[in-house]
Design a protein around this motif. Structure first.
Motif, PDB file in Angstrom:
ATOM      1  N   GLU A  49       0.849  -1.194   0.000  1.00 29.11           N
ATOM      2  CA  GLU A  49       0.000   0.000   0.000  1.00 29.11           C
ATOM      3  C   GLU A  49       0.892   1.254   0.000  1.00 29.11           C
ATOM      4  O   GLU A  49       1.919   1.284   0.685  1.00 29.11           O
ATOM      5  CB  GLU A  49      -0.871  -0.088   1.262  1.00 29.11           C
ATOM      6  CG  GLU A  49      -1.281   1.178   1.917  1.00 29.11           C
ATOM      7  CD  GLU A  49      -1.611   0.995   3.410  1.00 29.11           C
ATOM      8  OE1 GLU A  49      -2.467   1.745   3.870  1.00 29.11           O
ATOM      9  OE2 GLU A  49      -1.020   0.147   4.094  1.00 29.11           O
TER      10      GLU A  49
ATOM     11  N   LEU B 127       8.832   1.863   6.569  1.00 27.69           N
ATOM     12  CA  LEU B 127       8.970   1.630   5.131  1.00 27.69           C
ATOM     13  C   LEU B 127      10.003   0.560   4.862  1.00 27.69           C
ATOM     14  O   LEU B 127       9.884  -0.235   3.946  1.00 27.69           O
ATOM     15  CB  LEU B 127       9.432   2.915   4.434  1.00 27.69           C
ATOM     16  CG  LEU B 127       8.480   4.087   4.384  1.00 27.69           C
ATOM     17  CD1 LEU B 127       9.192   5.298   3.801  1.00 27.69           C
ATOM     18  CD2 LEU B 127       7.263   3.737   3.535  1.00 27.69           C
ATOM     19  N   GLU B 128      11.063   0.601   5.631  1.00 26.56           N
ATOM     20  CA  GLU B 128      12.170  -0.326   5.403  1.00 26.56           C
ATOM     21  C   GLU B 128      13.081  -0.325   6.617  1.00 26.56           C
ATOM     22  O   GLU B 128      13.070   0.619   7.413  1.00 26.56           O
ATOM     23  CB  GLU B 128      13.002   0.119   4.194  1.00 26.56           C
ATOM     24  CG  GLU B 128      13.690   1.459   4.437  1.00 26.56           C
ATOM     25  CD  GLU B 128      14.773   1.840   3.428  1.00 26.56           C
ATOM     26  OE1 GLU B 128      15.307   0.942   2.771  1.00 26.56           O
ATOM     27  OE2 GLU B 128      15.082   3.025   3.338  1.00 26.56           O
TER      28      GLU B 128
HETATM   29  P1  AMP Z   1      12.457   1.254   0.666  1.00 29.69           P
HETATM   30  O1  AMP Z   1      13.789   0.789   0.134  1.00 29.69           O
HETATM   31  O2  AMP Z   1      11.494   0.150   0.898  1.00 29.69           O
HETATM   32  O3  AMP Z   1      12.537   2.224   1.783  1.00 29.69           O
HETATM   33  O4  AMP Z   1      11.886   2.188  -0.489  1.00 29.69           O
HETATM   34  C1  AMP Z   1      12.624   3.266  -1.011  1.00 29.69           C
HETATM   35  C2  AMP Z   1      11.782   4.502  -1.046  1.00 29.69           C
HETATM   36  O5  AMP Z   1      10.556   4.259  -1.706  1.00 29.69           O
HETATM   37  C3  AMP Z   1      11.385   4.985   0.338  1.00 29.69           C
HETATM   38  O6  AMP Z   1      12.379   5.754   0.920  1.00 29.69           O
HETATM   39  C4  AMP Z   1      10.130   5.770   0.009  1.00 29.69           C
HETATM   40  O7  AMP Z   1      10.472   7.046  -0.495  1.00 29.69           O
HETATM   41  C5  AMP Z   1       9.502   4.986  -1.094  1.00 29.69           C
HETATM   42  N1  AMP Z   1       8.535   4.032  -0.524  1.00 29.69           N
HETATM   43  C6  AMP Z   1       8.759   2.755  -0.155  1.00 29.69           C
HETATM   44  N2  AMP Z   1       7.653   2.164   0.311  1.00 29.69           N
HETATM   45  C7  AMP Z   1       6.672   3.080   0.248  1.00 29.69           C
HETATM   46  C8  AMP Z   1       5.287   3.091   0.579  1.00 29.69           C
HETATM   47  N3  AMP Z   1       4.679   2.014   1.074  1.00 29.69           N
HETATM   48  N4  AMP Z   1       4.596   4.231   0.381  1.00 29.69           N
HETATM   49  C9  AMP Z   1       5.207   5.333  -0.129  1.00 29.69           C
HETATM   50  N5  AMP Z   1       6.496   5.384  -0.481  1.00 29.69           N
HETATM   51  C10 AMP Z   1       7.238   4.290  -0.297  1.00 29.69           C
END
Ligand code: AMP
Ligand code: GLY
Length: 422
Positions: A190, A285-286
């Motif tokens: 989502e 998010l991570e």
């Molecule tokens: P991640 O490596 O999973 O942090 O994703 C890299 C970037 O993607 C994050 O820093 C966010 O800017 C964007 N992102 C990841 N997941 C989401 C999410 N569920 N909703 C909005 N933006 C996201």
């Protein structure tokens, strides 16, 4: 006897770690493998030529050189088990073992882990089968976020605005192998609205100490527009992480994560929670299992305590006996990149204007090399110019004054780092 430290990596993060490490009273020598032109020129720091993917070679080097502590900068060697190999050989190695590094190495593992431990995160579904994924994507509301399960050098996350785009991305990952084995499994998540922040702690497996807060700018262009990059600049502290939000991140994210990991493989190292903050609510998010790049650069500008003591205490499970001191002044770093980054870019451009003579300013190198004593570009993100100031806007002025004194052909940087906080 004084400590001899080896830092693994070659980015701006590793230059900042090495620079801070070399200032510790208890450290005699700081090696960096492979390092960059910045670490080559840093006082008390020596680059070493080593194949860091060859753990036996690293172990040999540590034995011959009496290395008392190894600090692993990037995620890949952590996920590949470098800490497992070195600790088995009796070498103190700071960072999570492979089983704990899965928090970054597998998005599917991490989502399940968060569900199991009640850690707030976006709703998601997980697929290895393209037909099932496409069926799911035909029923979604958009935007959605599609993530390759494994490490993909920061390129494995795509925000898709409609079903057509989603089909392309899912097919690229699951069927056309465009993301290698990292994309054999995908997470569809989502889309979350809000403001992002990074919250990083140092952990000994049980006990942890927070770093000062920070925030990076992932988008390439001003106004947070354009493609995602590794990070175009960062600052500390991040005002979005108020005391109340910090307490929420600690109680809802950091504590349950460390407690959950301790049931299988205790997490030792830097734990980085990337969170979305919306209306006072926090969602993960991570996780990264290492310091951020470029967040490390302003954070290290503010760290006053000895970095080797903190890392050694974490390795030995003695972090509760440590205290951490910070410069109260804010710090801000601007990444200077090669034009074209994060897509293709040229290397080998001569960098003019270094060294800088400005006080409270420090230039950390990333993609740089020495070509016949001449400093040249050798990567996408080339430098990170950092400054501390009495307030964030002064730190920003000083950092940009540094940036303006440096030049090369096709240099690119954002002109608005810190805009959200000012
Ligand atoms: P991640 O490596 O999973 O942090 O994703 C890299 C970037 O993607 C994050 O820093 C966010 O800017 C964007 N992102 C990841 N997941 C989401 C999410 N569920 N909703 C909005 N933006 C996201
Ligand atoms: N700056 C974000 C990261 O290091 O992953």
């Amino acid at each position: 006897m004084k400590n001899r430290v080896l830092i693994i990596g070659s980015g701006g993060r590793e230059h900042a770690l090495a620079w801070r490490m070399a200032q510790s009273a208890s450290v005699a020598t700081t090696f960096v493998a492979p390092g960059n032109a910045g670490t080559a020129q840093e006082r008390g720091v020596e680059n070493v030529v080593l194949d860091t993917a060859d753990f036996d070679a690293v172990i040999n080097f540590c034995r011959i050189q009496n290395v008392s502590l190894v600090v692993v900068g990037p995620e890949q060697p952590l996920v590949d088990g470098m800490v497992d190999a070195l600790s088995q050989a009796g070498i103190a190695c700071f960072g999570p073992k492979a089983a704990a590094a899965r928090l970054e190495g597998s998005k599917a593992f991490t989502k399940q882990f968060m569900i199991d431990h009640g850690i707030p995160t976006a709703d998601y579904a997980e697929f290895t089968d393209l037909t099932k994924a496409l069926d799911y994507l035909s029923r979604c509301e958009y935007p959605q976020v599609i993530k390759a399960d494994g490490l993909a050098a920061g390129k494995g996350v795509v925000i898709v605005d409609d079903e057509q785009q989603a089909i392309t991305v899912a097919t690229d990952m699951l069927s056309d192998n465009k993301f290698g084995s990292a994309g054999n499994r995908i997470v569809v998540e989502e889309f979350l609205h809000g403001e992002e922040a990074s919250y990083i702690v140092i952990s000994d497996g049980k006990y942890f100490i927070p770093m000062v807060t920070s925030q990076d700018h992932k988008a390439r262009d001003d106004g947070d527009q354009g493609p995602n990059t590794g990070g175009m600049g960062a600052y500390s502290p991040a005002p979005v992480v108020t005391e109340d939000i910090a307490q929420k991140i600690i109680s809802q994210v950091i504590k349950p994560t460390l407690k959950g990991m301790a049931e299988t493989e205790p997490f030792v190292g830097f734990l980085y929670a990337g969170v979305m903050i919306n209306n006072g609510e926090v969602k993960v998010l991570e996780f990264n299992v290492r310091m951020g790049d470029p967040e490390t650069q302003p954070i290290m500008m503010r760290l006053k305590s000895d970095l080797d003591k903190l890392c050694l205490a974490a390795v030995n499970g003695e972090l509760s006996q440590q205290q951490i001191q910070w410069d109260q002044r804010p710090a801000l770093g601007v990444v200077m990149a090669a034009g074209g980054y994060p897509e293709s870019y040229d290397k080998g451009a001569i960098i003019h204007g270094l060294p800088l003579q400005q006080t409270d300013v420090k230039v950390f190198h990333a993609g740089t090399a020495l070509d016949n004593q001449q400093l040249v570009t050798a990567g996408g993100r080339v430098l990170c110019v950092c400054a501390v100031g009495d307030d964030l806007s002064q730190a920003r002025e000083k950092a940009y004054a540094g940036v303006q004194a440096i030049n090369w052909q096709d240099v690119y940087y954002r002109t608005d780092i810190g805009h959200r906080a000012l």
